[in-house]
Scaffold this active site. Structure first.
Site, PDB file in Angstrom:
ATOM      1  N   MET A 105     -18.733 -74.437  70.991  1.00 23.07           N
ATOM      2  CA  MET A 105     -18.564 -73.117  70.395  1.00 23.07           C
ATOM      3  C   MET A 105     -18.271 -73.196  68.901  1.00 23.07           C
ATOM      4  SD  MET A 105     -16.139 -70.002  71.523  1.00 23.07           S
ATOM      5  CE  MET A 105     -15.683 -68.776  70.286  1.00 23.07           C
ATOM      6  N   HIS A 123     -17.364 -64.589  76.972  1.00 21.32           N
ATOM      7  CA  HIS A 123     -18.393 -64.796  77.981  1.00 21.32           C
ATOM      8  C   HIS A 123     -17.768 -64.892  79.366  1.00 21.32           C
ATOM      9  CE1 HIS A 123     -16.838 -68.856  77.406  1.00 21.32           C
ATOM     10  NE2 HIS A 123     -17.179 -68.770  76.140  1.00 21.32           N
ATOM     11  N   TYR A 168      -1.364 -24.913 110.723  1.00 22.83           N
ATOM     12  CA  TYR A 168      -2.680 -25.554 110.837  1.00 22.83           C
ATOM     13  C   TYR A 168      -2.753 -26.300 112.164  1.00 22.83           C
ATOM     14  CZ  TYR A 168      -2.379 -25.660 105.647  1.00 22.83           C
ATOM     15  OH  TYR A 168      -2.241 -25.379 104.321  1.00 22.83           O
ATOM     16  N   HIS A 210     -10.044 -28.261 103.573  1.00 31.24           N
ATOM     17  CA  HIS A 210      -9.855 -29.660 103.984  1.00 31.24           C
ATOM     18  C   HIS A 210     -11.097 -30.200 104.678  1.00 31.24           C
ATOM     19  CE1 HIS A 210      -5.227 -28.837 104.095  1.00 31.24           C
ATOM     20  NE2 HIS A 210      -5.690 -28.951 102.861  1.00 31.24           N
ATOM     21  N   ASN A 260      -2.634 -32.901 105.481  1.00 30.36           N
ATOM     22  CA  ASN A 260      -3.640 -32.597 104.459  1.00 30.36           C
ATOM     23  C   ASN A 260      -4.360 -33.895 104.102  1.00 30.36           C
ATOM     24  OD1 ASN A 260      -1.087 -31.096 104.319  1.00 30.36           O
ATOM     25  ND2 ASN A 260      -2.223 -29.721 102.990  1.00 30.36           N
TER      26      ASN A 260
HETATM   27  C1  LIG Z   1      -7.886 -25.412  96.672  1.00 31.25           C
HETATM   28  C2  LIG Z   1      -7.724 -26.724  97.353  1.00 31.25           C
HETATM   29  C3  LIG Z   1      -6.449 -27.134  97.736  1.00 31.25           C
HETATM   30  C4  LIG Z   1      -6.289 -28.345  98.405  1.00 31.25           C
HETATM   31  N1  LIG Z   1      -5.023 -28.777  98.680  1.00 31.25           N
HETATM   32  C5  LIG Z   1      -4.858 -30.036  99.188  1.00 31.25           C
HETATM   33  C6  LIG Z   1      -3.573 -30.591  99.331  1.00 31.25           C
HETATM   34  O1  LIG Z   1      -2.560 -29.986  98.947  1.00 31.25           O
HETATM   35  N2  LIG Z   1      -3.473 -31.821  99.872  1.00 31.25           N
HETATM   36  C7  LIG Z   1      -4.569 -32.536 100.279  1.00 31.25           C
HETATM   37  O2  LIG Z   1      -4.428 -33.648 100.787  1.00 31.25           O
HETATM   38  N3  LIG Z   1      -5.799 -32.040 100.108  1.00 31.25           N
HETATM   39  C8  LIG Z   1      -5.963 -30.819  99.556  1.00 31.25           C
HETATM   40  N4  LIG Z   1      -7.231 -30.356  99.318  1.00 31.25           N
HETATM   41  C9  LIG Z   1      -8.362 -31.197  99.725  1.00 31.25           C
HETATM   42  C10 LIG Z   1      -8.624 -32.360  98.789  1.00 31.25           C
HETATM   43  O3  LIG Z   1      -8.520 -31.959  97.442  1.00 31.25           O
HETATM   44  C11 LIG Z   1     -10.011 -32.896  99.089  1.00 31.25           C
HETATM   45  O4  LIG Z   1      -9.998 -33.384 100.421  1.00 31.25           O
HETATM   46  C12 LIG Z   1     -10.433 -34.027  98.163  1.00 31.25           C
HETATM   47  O5  LIG Z   1     -10.412 -33.609  96.826  1.00 31.25           O
HETATM   48  C13 LIG Z   1     -11.817 -34.482  98.527  1.00 31.25           C
HETATM   49  O6  LIG Z   1     -12.179 -35.513  97.672  1.00 31.25           O
HETATM   50  P1  LIG Z   1     -13.694 -35.984  97.501  1.00 31.25           P
HETATM   51  O7  LIG Z   1     -13.666 -37.223  96.672  1.00 31.25           O
HETATM   52  O8  LIG Z   1     -14.301 -36.040  98.834  1.00 31.25           O
HETATM   53  O9  LIG Z   1     -14.444 -34.816  96.749  1.00 31.25           O
HETATM   54  P2  LIG Z   1     -14.040 -33.817  95.596  1.00 31.25           P
HETATM   55  O10 LIG Z   1     -12.599 -33.869  95.315  1.00 31.25           O
HETATM   56  O11 LIG Z   1     -14.664 -32.524  95.928  1.00 31.25           O
HETATM   57  O12 LIG Z   1     -14.770 -34.444  94.323  1.00 31.25           O
HETATM   58  C14 LIG Z   1     -16.163 -34.423  94.184  1.00 31.25           C
HETATM   59  C15 LIG Z   1     -16.491 -34.596  92.711  1.00 31.25           C
HETATM   60  O13 LIG Z   1     -17.883 -34.765  92.578  1.00 31.25           O
HETATM   61  C16 LIG Z   1     -18.378 -33.943  91.538  1.00 31.25           C
HETATM   62  N5  LIG Z   1     -19.750 -33.633  91.894  1.00 31.25           N
HETATM   63  C17 LIG Z   1     -20.162 -32.909  92.951  1.00 31.25           C
HETATM   64  N6  LIG Z   1     -21.506 -32.843  92.973  1.00 31.25           N
HETATM   65  C18 LIG Z   1     -21.957 -33.559  91.922  1.00 31.25           C
HETATM   66  C19 LIG Z   1     -23.261 -33.851  91.423  1.00 31.25           C
HETATM   67  N7  LIG Z   1     -24.354 -33.398  92.036  1.00 31.25           N
HETATM   68  N8  LIG Z   1     -23.371 -34.591  90.302  1.00 31.25           N
HETATM   69  C20 LIG Z   1     -22.249 -35.053  89.678  1.00 31.25           C
HETATM   70  N9  LIG Z   1     -20.995 -34.800  90.117  1.00 31.25           N
HETATM   71  C21 LIG Z   1     -20.851 -34.065  91.227  1.00 31.25           C
HETATM   72  C22 LIG Z   1     -17.453 -32.750  91.536  1.00 31.25           C
HETATM   73  O14 LIG Z   1     -17.453 -32.089  90.298  1.00 31.25           O
HETATM   74  C23 LIG Z   1     -16.104 -33.391  91.862  1.00 31.25           C
HETATM   75  O15 LIG Z   1     -15.447 -33.829  90.713  1.00 31.25           O
HETATM   76  C24 LIG Z   1      -7.417 -29.144  98.680  1.00 31.25           C
HETATM   77  C25 LIG Z   1      -8.680 -28.741  98.277  1.00 31.25           C
HETATM   78  C26 LIG Z   1      -8.835 -27.542  97.604  1.00 31.25           C
HETATM   79  C27 LIG Z   1     -10.212 -27.147  97.153  1.00 31.25           C
END
Ligand SMILES: Cc1cc2nc3c(=O)[nH]c(=O)nc-3n(C[C@H](O)[C@H](O)[C@H](O)COP(=O)(O)OP(=O)(O)OC[C@H]3O[C@@H](n4cnc5c(N)ncnc54)[C@H](O)[C@@H]3O)c2cc1C
Ligand SMILES: *[C@@H]1O[C@H](CO)[C@@H](O)[C@H](O)[C@H]1NC(C)=O
Ligand SMILES: *[C@@H]1O[C@H](CO)[C@@H](O)[C@H](O)[C@H]1NC(C)=O
Ligand SMILES: *[C@@H]1O[C@H](CO)[C@@H](O)[C@H](O)[C@H]1NC(C)=O
Ligand SMILES: *[C@@H]1O[C@H](CO)[C@@H](O)[C@H](O)[C@H]1NC(C)=O
Ligand SMILES: *[C@@H]1O[C@H](CO)[C@@H](O)[C@H](O)[C@H]1NC(C)=O
Ligand SMILES: *[C@@H]1O[C@H](CO)[C@@H](O)[C@H](O)[C@H]1NC(C)=O
Ligand SMILES: *[C@@H]1O[C@H](CO)[C@@H](O)[C@H](O)[C@H]1NC(C)=O
Ligand SMILES: *[C@@H]1O[C@H](CO)[C@@H](O)[C@H](O)[C@H]1NC(C)=O
Length: 773
Positions: free
Chosen positions: A83, A181, A627, A707, A750
């Protein structure tokens, strides 16, 4: 940086090398080189020297070539076999060009530009295609260096090579910095045999013949057949969707040294990620709606809720973090039943504890999220404790006893960190982002994977700056992981010709999407969208004089209680350091079909809606959501409509009458001791309605618990499941899913805790699976 030393030159001369250079002919340009192909990385290094002259321009030049698989992010040659203190040549592809430079090192740190008179010229037989880059170059002034040393072109020497699977910092800049590397090696070479009478022909772009030593008139610009083809940067792993599944996958795969691209359709969320949706009462801070736990309820009341996916008819987060940036953050360490074969997991998944431990080490839960360690707004906990005690419940620290889910209650637990939303965005995403082999692109929508039968070649995006027509390839052994969520992933599969025929027909009927479908002969019929589950949930609304309903969370965004806002701003403590849930409880129920079903309660001040003929004080309301989870048999189906919107097409709630019977039982048990709690009143349903009537009339749309699981479930075969035990999509070689869709059955709590443990395990299984990059 370059901390690992190459060995010094002199001791190597005369020693035996694992490899020695030999003569070979490059079939692409016909040049005869002397060199080697490194068997590990499959990179070929070759040199050819002009006929031996001891003076004049050509006495110090040679033609070299590097032929490297596309995974090679940069490749270097040390002409002196070490090197330090010898001429270094480094090159990498950038789009359709090779970027190269001569370098010099006097210490085992980043080599600097060589200041001597050496000139690199890229020759026309250089090519870049989807699998390899080949750099053919002339190096003038290269066998003698400005420190007085050089190569003896009449004798034996040692060449060293350096290889990296980590991209340079700025591929467009020939003087870019790069990390040490990832591998290097040496080979011996007898320069006396490398002088070639056709050298001048080579410079002119033709191979000449072994008998021709004169120059020809062929122009070097006639080699049009080998002009480079454009290709985007290929990745070992392309992960679609930066929710919890995609983020954890990206972190673990990049940690393993893979070149990873994470694509997210939305933009930043928390302040740490560049989010700017700062609470109006927090100007000058980075405390966004997605940072402040106490703003959770305002997700549903904001006049401009830009973070929800507008093309999915149920709530789904379309921003960095996905659901974990907008959810209640209730976070349960998985119970053993969550990964049991009875819940539908392959037996290879039941040893979840290893992965659960990896998760909780990175992301511990807290049931007292305020930074001062105190709990706030806990009146509803105290009231419901009095309600449950006569029913034989015990108080536990829920995540200290993950398997204890019968007649148990405790303080709600979250994945908040330092009084702010934490989750995978504050942890796994940060470590991934620090790696040079990890690339994150937001505001990129993936419509489909591009495939040749069962082989995925890349993803189709809407961003033409990332690749020709928006296509981004994977490396030859590369893989695509869909993590777009329980609705987003099925939609991508449908648009890739993977799913039930009725959904593929919907795509065929959409002109824009149909254009990206593979031929119908390549469609893969899988039960994508079937088996969907979500917890059926029913809200009961109560009042009690001790309750502070917190103004039903109505003003937390625009007009918070001043003292609480001030406390949070000064130290991330107080009411705003927690979300609305205050208590959770579980109870197990036997049923006539022999299944054990689990009921979960979530207790929070305030209520989404009240329907009561009773007079009540709105400042004293609280909600218990009941639930039903593990053990339910109801399943629905999700799909897409003609405009490709994701939606439930068969509702999953209480399809099986036994599920409904058990839920009614759980609700009746819950209210059975209301009269034993002084001052406690059930206001919805009110006295005019029985629980059974209330459930019968319940609007299914408000039964949605957000969920969703199982829409691309894991399982034994392609009749019953979409992914196999390695989360590989059936019928494909290199397409995987890591998101809530693979979970075969609703967890007992959840779901995102179980999902994140599953993502840890899935990433490990993918890395262990042969045939990958
Ligand atoms: C309002 C709400 C409250 C909830 N509360 C709880 C809780 O308190 N506790 C709990 O355990 N769970 C809770 N959940 C459920 C939990 O958030 C979900 O189970 C979890 O987020 C699922 O994760 P994931 O990786 O499957 O998908 P997601 O979290 O849905 O992530 C998918 C990602 O992919 C992206 N994406 C989608 N399609 C495309 C595409 N075509 N191109 C590029 N990017 C894309 C999206 O923008 C998103 O960022 C809640 C959900 C919601 C909606
Ligand atoms: C050799 O170099 C000199 C000056 O550097 C230049 O004028 C001459 O054209 C070169 N000859 C060849 C054959 O390249
Ligand atoms: C790509 O380039 C490499 C190196 O030149 C060559 O071996 C390979 O055949 C090329 N592949 C295609 C598909 O052209
Ligand atoms: C907010 O975040 C940005 C970007 O990370 C940073 O530059 C800035 O200092 C932060 N501001 C505060 C007040 O923390
Ligand atoms: C791609 O889609 C995303 C998500 O809809 C959007 O934010 C982005 O602007 C689009 N990009 C282009 C180049 O159209
Ligand atoms: C598709 O794969 C087959 C082998 O499975 C191969 O013969 C063919 O060349 C590939 N087509 C393209 C366009 O790469
Ligand atoms: C409110 O409750 C009454 C019975 O008390 C019922 O008839 C009515 O349908 C309910 N309204 C709504 C919107 O649920
Ligand atoms: C309603 O409840 C609040 C909070 O407990 C209390 O301050 C108020 O006096 C109550 N109003 C009535 C009319 O009882
Ligand atoms: C697929 O798996 C299910 C569940 O294990 C099983 O009942 C069925 O027989 C299997 N089908 C095939 C074709 O193997």
């Amino acid at each position: 940086m370059l901390r690992r030393a190459l060995l010094a030159l002199l001791p190597l001369i005369g020693t035996a090398f694992a490899q020695s250079a030999s003569s070979y002919t490059d079939s692409g340009n016909g040049f005869q080189f002397t060199g080697i192909t490194d068997p590990v990385h499959d990179v070929t290094y070759g040199v050819v020297l002009p006929p031996l002259v001891t003076s004049g321009n050509q006495s110090t030049e040679f033609i070299g070539e590097i032929v490297a698989p596309i995974a090679s992010q940069w490749v270097g040659i040390a002409l002196g076999g070490a090197m330090l203190q010898n001429l270094l040549i480094v090159a990498w592809p950038n789009g359709n060009q090779i970027v190269s430079s001569t370098r010099w090192a006097t210490d085992y740190v980043q080599p600097v530009a060589y200041t001597g008179a050496a000139t690199l010229t890229t020759l026309p037989s250089t090519t870049i295609n989807s699998t390899h880059w080949k750099w053919v170059f002339r190096c003038q002034g290269c066998t003698q260096w400005n420190n007085g040393n050089g190569i003896d072109v009449t004798s034996e020497g040692v060449l060293a090579w350096a290889y990296s699977n980590v991209a340079v910092d700025d591929p467009s800049d020939a003087e870019s910095a790069f990390n040490e590397h990832t591998d290097f090696g040496f080979f011996g070479i007898d320069y006396s045999t490398t002088h070639n009478a056709n050298y001048q022909n080579y410079l002119n772009g033709n191979a000449g013949s072994t008998t021709t030593t004169t120059t020809t008139t062929t122009s070097p610009t006639t080699t049009t057949s080998t002009s480079p083809t454009v290709s985007a940067t290929p990745y070992d792993y392309i992960i679609v969707g930066a929710g919890p599944g995609g983020i954890i996958a990206a972190d673990r795969l990049s940690q393993a040294g893979k070149k990873v691209l994470l694509l997210e359709r939305g933009g930043p969320s928390t302040g740490e990620t560049g989010g700017t949706y700062v609470a109006p009462w927090a100007p000058g801070t980075n405390l966004t709606k997605f940072d402040v736990p106490g703003l959770f309820e305002s997700m549903f009341t904001d006049p401009n809720p830009w973070w929800w996916c507008k093309d999915i008819t149920v709530f789904a987060g379309c921003l960095l973090g996905g659901g974990t940036s907008v959810n209640g953050a209730l976070y349960w360490y998985p119970a053993d039943i969550d990964f049991s074969t009875s819940a539908g997991w392959p037996s290879s998944w039941t040893n979840h504890q290893t992965y659960t431990d990896m998760l909780t080490a990175r992301l511990p839960s807290t049931d007292h999220p305020s930074t001062d360690g105190n709990r706030y707004l806990e009146q509803s906990f105290d009231v419901v404790q009095q309600l449950l005690a006569p029913q034989g419940y015990s108080q536990i620290t829920i995540n200290s006893n993950p398997n204890y889910k019968d007649h148990a209650y405790g303080y709600s637990a979250f994945d908040f960190i330092n009084g702010k939303r934490g989750g995978p965005v504050a942890t796994y995403f940060q470590t991934a982002s620090a790696r040079s082999n990890f690339v994150y692109k937001d505001y990129v929508l993936v419509s489909n994977v591009v495939r040749n039968g069962s082989q995925i070649t890349g993803v189709q995006t809407n961003d033409t700056s990332l690749g020709p027509n928006g296509f981004i390839p994977v490396t030859p052994k590369g893989r695509v992981i869909l993590s777009a969520g329980a609705y987003g992933t099925p939609r991508i599969l449908f648009q890739s010709g993977i799913g039930p025929s009725d959904m593929l027909k919907v795509v065929q009927g959409n002109t824009a999407a149909a254009a990206n479908l593979p031929p119908a002969s390549q469609f893969i019929n899988l039960p994508v969208g079937y088996n969907a589950q979500d917890n059926p949930s029913i809200n009961l609304v109560f009042t009690h004089p001790s309750i502070d309903a917190y103004d039903n969370w109505a003003d937390v965004w625009t007009d918070p209680r001043p003292a609480d806002a001030a406390q949070y701003l000064s130290s991330q403590s107080g009411v705003f350091a927690g979300a609305s849930p205050k208590m959770n409880f579980w109870r197990a129920y036997g049923a006539s079909d022999g299944n054990t079903r689990y009921a979960q309660g979530t207790v929070r001040p305030g209520a989404a809606s009240v329907n009561s003929s009773l007079a009540y004080n709105a400042s004293q309301i609280f909600t218990i959501t009941m639930y039903l989870s593990t053990g339910i048999t109801s399943r629905g189906r999700i799909g897409i409509d003609a405009s490709l919107r994701g939606e439930p097409i068969v509702n999953p709630w209480l399809v099986d009458p036994i599920d409904k019977t058990v839920l009614l039982q759980a609700l009746n048990d819950l209210v059975s001791t209301v009269s034993q709690v002084p001052g406690l009143t059930l206001i919805t349903p009110d006295k005019t309605q029985t629980i059974a009537e209330y459930v019968d009339l319940y609007d299914p749309a408000t039964m949605d618990s957000n969920h969703w699981v199982s829409t691309t479930t894991i399982g034994a075969n392609s009749t019953v499941a979409v992914v196999d035990e390695n989360v590989k999509v059936f019928g494909t070689n290199n397409l995987f899913i890591i998101d809530a869709g693979i979970i075969p059955h609703l967890p007992v709590g959840n779901p995102h805790g179980v999902l994140m443990s599953a993502a840890e395990q899935a990433a490990a299984k993918i890395l262990a699976l042969a045939g990958g990059p």
